[in-house]
Design a protein around this motif. Sequence first.
Motif, short mmCIF file in Angstrom:
data_model
loop_
_atom_site.label_atom_id
_atom_site.label_comp_id
_atom_site.label_asym_id
_atom_site.label_seq_id
_atom_site.Cartn_x
_atom_site.Cartn_y
_atom_site.Cartn_z
N CYS A 20 57.91 15.97 16.00
CA CYS A 20 57.08 15.76 17.20
C CYS A 20 57.80 14.85 18.19
CB CYS A 20 55.71 15.20 16.82
SG CYS A 20 55.76 13.59 16.02
N CYS A 21 58.49 13.84 17.67
CA CYS A 21 59.17 12.89 18.53
C CYS A 21 60.45 13.51 19.12
CB CYS A 21 59.51 11.62 17.77
SG CYS A 21 58.05 10.71 17.26
N CYS A 117 53.05 8.23 18.66
CA CYS A 117 54.45 7.94 18.31
C CYS A 117 55.40 8.61 19.27
CB CYS A 117 54.75 8.37 16.87
SG CYS A 117 54.63 10.15 16.60
N CYS A 118 54.95 9.67 19.92
CA CYS A 118 55.84 10.45 20.79
C CYS A 118 56.07 9.80 22.14
CB CYS A 118 55.26 11.84 21.01
SG CYS A 118 54.96 12.72 19.48
#
Length: 311
Positions: A20-21, A117-118
């Motif tokens: 995702c990041c 977190c992204c």
Amino acid sequence: MSFTSQVKSELCKIELKKPCCLRAECYGAWLFSKCFTLKEGSYTTENPHVARRMLELAAAGAGASAQLTYAVSRRRQPAYKVTLPEEQERRRLVNEFGHSGLEPSLRINRGALEDSCCQVAFLRGVFLSCGNATDPNKGYHLEFAAPYKNLANDLYALLGEAEAFRISPSLVRRPGGYGVYLKDSGQIENLLTFLGATGASMELMQVKMYKEVKNNINRKTNFETANMDKTYSAAARQIAAIAAISDTVGLSSLPENLQELAALRLNEPELTLRQLGERLGVSRSGVNHRLQKLLEQGEKILKEKGVDGVM
Ligand SMILES: [Zn+2]
């Protein structure tokens, strides 16, 4: 290597573990690169790490294959050009993040940033493609050069609402784009640390500490110089008084302890009260007391002579 280049090279060493990041960094980097469109464009950088990272991000984050070629930068330095030569690759990239590539005005699609977190990965990508950080020895300035107005506005809002750190960016119109910038050294430090450039952040902190120590030394020196002026002007007044006594009734008319001090003061105008005391074996307040007597007597003479107030 410029400070910007140092920060970017450090950021490029960060390993992206979560898919995702990885996508978020890809999105940030390409969205602000001026190549986030169906039209053919190219992104040029002097930093080989950034060029390589852009290439890898496109592939791993959006499955789009980019091309790396050599070029010359605007400063006529050797540079690297990253392009998406095929239209289908460009389409793949923009579609991956919910864009058509035909929008009249490009915005940040918050929906493409899946998790909290992204956010950091996205901002890191943005910095890699359009960020600049001034060498802290020259000044504190960190700026994102956003290509379009709405992108600049969206970035400005995103930075302002980051929960991990409190920063308040400013927005300015620049030739050919918009700048979202920070000028506060503490906020720049926080942002660099947040993005993962801890080495650069430490360097900034060290430069700041060095500057502060230097300032303190300057301040202290100024303070001492000011004190010295005070010593001199007080001494000048004492010397004028002693000279008046000497010229009229003569120093020999004074009691021995005052005579001794008067002679010493005439010869050594730069000595402080403490130093005078040390020479004569008298306390500082003892010296002060005697000087007052000399002043009184001398200034009385001067007043009688019509010299009103030496000071
Ligand atoms: Zn993530």
